[in-house]
Scaffold this motif. Structure first.
Motif, PDB file in Angstrom:
ATOM      1  N   ARG A 219       4.940   5.609 -11.395  1.00  0.00           N
ATOM      2  CA  ARG A 219       4.849   6.956 -10.836  1.00  0.00           C
ATOM      3  C   ARG A 219       4.026   7.902 -11.712  1.00  0.00           C
ATOM      4  N   PHE A 220       3.006   8.515 -11.089  1.00  0.00           N
ATOM      5  CA  PHE A 220       2.295   9.616 -11.721  1.00  0.00           C
ATOM      6  C   PHE A 220       3.262  10.785 -11.853  1.00  0.00           C
TER       7      PHE A 220
ATOM      8  N   PRO B  83       0.789  -1.238   0.000  1.00  0.00           N
ATOM      9  CA  PRO B  83       0.000   0.000   0.000  1.00  0.00           C
ATOM     10  C   PRO B  83       0.818   1.283   0.000  1.00  0.00           C
ATOM     11  N   GLU B  84       2.132   1.192   0.274  1.00  0.00           N
ATOM     12  CA  GLU B  84       2.942   2.404   0.395  1.00  0.00           C
ATOM     13  C   GLU B  84       3.078   3.124  -0.945  1.00  0.00           C
ATOM     14  N   VAL B  85       3.232   4.432  -0.846  1.00  0.00           N
ATOM     15  CA  VAL B  85       3.424   5.283  -2.024  1.00  0.00           C
ATOM     16  C   VAL B  85       4.750   6.015  -1.876  1.00  0.00           C
ATOM     17  N   GLU B  86       5.619   5.915  -2.882  1.00  0.00           N
ATOM     18  CA  GLU B  86       6.871   6.663  -2.835  1.00  0.00           C
ATOM     19  C   GLU B  86       6.629   8.075  -3.352  1.00  0.00           C
ATOM     20  N   VAL B  87       7.022   9.054  -2.553  1.00  0.00           N
ATOM     21  CA  VAL B  87       6.821  10.460  -2.885  1.00  0.00           C
ATOM     22  C   VAL B  87       8.160  11.085  -3.285  1.00  0.00           C
ATOM     23  N   GLU B  88       8.137  11.835  -4.382  1.00  0.00           N
ATOM     24  CA  GLU B  88       9.360  12.425  -4.926  1.00  0.00           C
ATOM     25  C   GLU B  88       9.126  13.887  -5.289  1.00  0.00           C
ATOM     26  N   GLY B  89      10.176  14.689  -5.154  1.00  0.00           N
ATOM     27  CA  GLY B  89      10.179  16.047  -5.673  1.00  0.00           C
ATOM     28  C   GLY B  89      11.295  16.175  -6.693  1.00  0.00           C
ATOM     29  N   ILE B  90      11.116  17.052  -7.675  1.00  0.00           N
ATOM     30  CA  ILE B  90      12.152  17.246  -8.691  1.00  0.00           C
ATOM     31  C   ILE B  90      12.510  18.717  -8.785  1.00  0.00           C
ATOM     32  N   ILE B  91      13.743  18.980  -9.220  1.00  0.00           N
ATOM     33  CA  ILE B  91      14.208  20.352  -9.368  1.00  0.00           C
ATOM     34  C   ILE B  91      15.082  20.453 -10.610  1.00  0.00           C
TER      35      ILE B  91
ATOM     36  N   LEU C 260      -5.900   4.290  -7.426  1.00  0.00           N
ATOM     37  CA  LEU C 260      -6.632   3.049  -7.172  1.00  0.00           C
ATOM     38  C   LEU C 260      -6.642   2.155  -8.407  1.00  0.00           C
ATOM     39  N   GLY C 261      -5.780   2.482  -9.374  1.00  0.00           N
ATOM     40  CA  GLY C 261      -5.724   1.711 -10.607  1.00  0.00           C
ATOM     41  C   GLY C 261      -4.322   1.292 -10.986  1.00  0.00           C
ATOM     42  N   GLY C 262      -3.426   1.211  -9.984  1.00  0.00           N
ATOM     43  CA  GLY C 262      -2.091   0.686 -10.251  1.00  0.00           C
ATOM     44  C   GLY C 262      -0.937   1.587  -9.888  1.00  0.00           C
ATOM     45  N   ILE C 263      -1.183   2.883  -9.713  1.00  0.00           N
ATOM     46  CA  ILE C 263      -0.100   3.818  -9.387  1.00  0.00           C
ATOM     47  C   ILE C 263       0.339   3.631  -7.933  1.00  0.00           C
ATOM     48  N   ASN C 264       1.651   3.666  -7.681  1.00  0.00           N
ATOM     49  CA  ASN C 264       2.135   3.601  -6.298  1.00  0.00           C
ATOM     50  C   ASN C 264       3.307   4.550  -6.030  1.00  0.00           C
TER      51      ASN C 264
END
Length: 346
Positions: free
Chosen positions: A287-288, A66-74, A306-310
């Motif tokens: 990743r979205f 269930p975990e979601v990896e969160v990223e920021g970009i610069i 809820l359709g595959g993105i994590n």
């Protein structure tokens, strides 16, 4: 089989439902769908989209959790790129509003701090170049050292274009743990999107990254004039590569680029593509990325989760505004999807 051929296409019974095949092959065994079956999934009618999304979510939950990896970009170096990627406002070959600029080291450190403060575990340093020169690599090294000196423990990724083996080794020594280099689209469509370098050149960089022991991030952009067959081809080629992370971008028609008048991908087609790519890549971070706000809107973003993105990028993209980070984080809380902890990404 050569490095550029996709996986062997399994022979399937024509009257066997593709989602039944996916339940056995992907959900139960953790194997990706063949190119032929990804194409069948992409051709499912709208009335079966909820069923496809539900299955993709089950696959994500079983094989990724269930975990979601969160990223920021610069963007460390913006604009002035010599390449002619037809989707990109940072190409110096097109009359776009984007102008060349460099971010200084204090700005890079501040951006990394702000990203870590959201709970993100990944910070990607990006440059609009064909490949890095000595000045750029020196700036990246100084930036990473300054981020670490500030006490920031965020994981650092880079996206600096095509690399030589020496440059791969340098980035590895700097502590870069993941490298992003998108194939962008199917091999058969690539020459319609970029003419100043080849799909194969990108592939070779990805192989060097993998061989060096860094994680591979590779995806592309949906909506650049490719056919549905080429979307299936692209999914199969990504599955052959086996990236640790796959970025799902949707075209944002940029003023001044050859694609400025392209239509935005319809939301249902985009959701169908997300789910089909999850069935092709059951164990990867999916990743979205860019274009989700324009393509989906708020409701579609939740449907995609809820359709595959994590995994998601929070905040702004390189030259486009994204959703506010707090809005995405609130959405994850509502969906009971915890942010992947830093210790789990080491």
């Amino acid at each position: 089989m050569t490095a550029f051929e996709t996986r062997e296409i399994r022979v399937t019974v024509a009257d066997t439902d593709v989602l039944d095949i996916a339940r056995e092959v992907v959900l139960e065994r953790g194997e990706g769908l063949s190119e032929a079956d990804v194409l069948r999934a992409l051709r499912l009618p709208d009335e079966r989209l909820p069923e496809l999304l539900e299955l993709a979510h089950k696959v994500r939950m079983k094989w990724c959790g269930p975990e979601v990896e969160v990223e920021g970009i610069i963007s460390l170096k913006t604009g002035g790129c010599p390449e002619d990627c037809h989707f990109c406002s940072q190409s110096g070959r097109f009359p776009t509003p984007v102008r060349s600029a460099w971010l200084d080291i204090p700005g890079l450190v501040k951006a990394a701090e702000q990203t870590r403060a959201t709970g993100a575990t990944e910070f990607c340093i990006v440059a609009a170049v064909r490949g890095p020169d000595k000045r750029l690599l020196s700036q990246v090294k100084a930036g990473i050292e300054a981020i670490r000196a500030s006490g920031n423990d965020i994981q650092i990724a880079c996206s600096l274009g095509m690399l030589t083996q020496e440059q791969v080794d340098e980035l590895k020594a700097m502590g870069v743990h993941r490298y992003n280099h998108n194939l962008e689209t199917a091999r058969s469509h690539f020459a319609n999107v970029v003419t100043t370098h080849t799909w194969e050149e990108r592939w070779e960089t990805l192989l060097m990254i993998r061989e060096a022991g860094m994680e591979v991030c590779c995806g592309g952009i949906i909506g650049m004039g490719e056919t549905v067959e080429q979307r299936a081809e692209f999914a199969a080629q990504l599955a052959e590569l086996g990236p640790d992370e796959c970025t799902m971008n949707f075209l944002i028609p940029q003023p001044g680029t050859p694609y400025e008048n392209y239509e935005v991908v319809p939301g249902k087609d985009a959701l169908r593509t997300v789910a089909a790519f999850r069935l092709a890549l059951p164990k990867a971070l999916l990743r979205f990325s860019g274009g989700r706000e324009l393509t989906f809107g708020d409701l579609g973003t939740e449907q995609g989760m809820l359709g595959g993105i994590n995994a998601i990028i929070v905040g702004n993209y390189l030259t486009n505004l994204g959703r506010p980070a707090d809005k995405d984080l609130a959405m994850l809380t509502e969906l009971n999807m915890p942010i992947k902890a830093l210790s789990e990404t080491l």
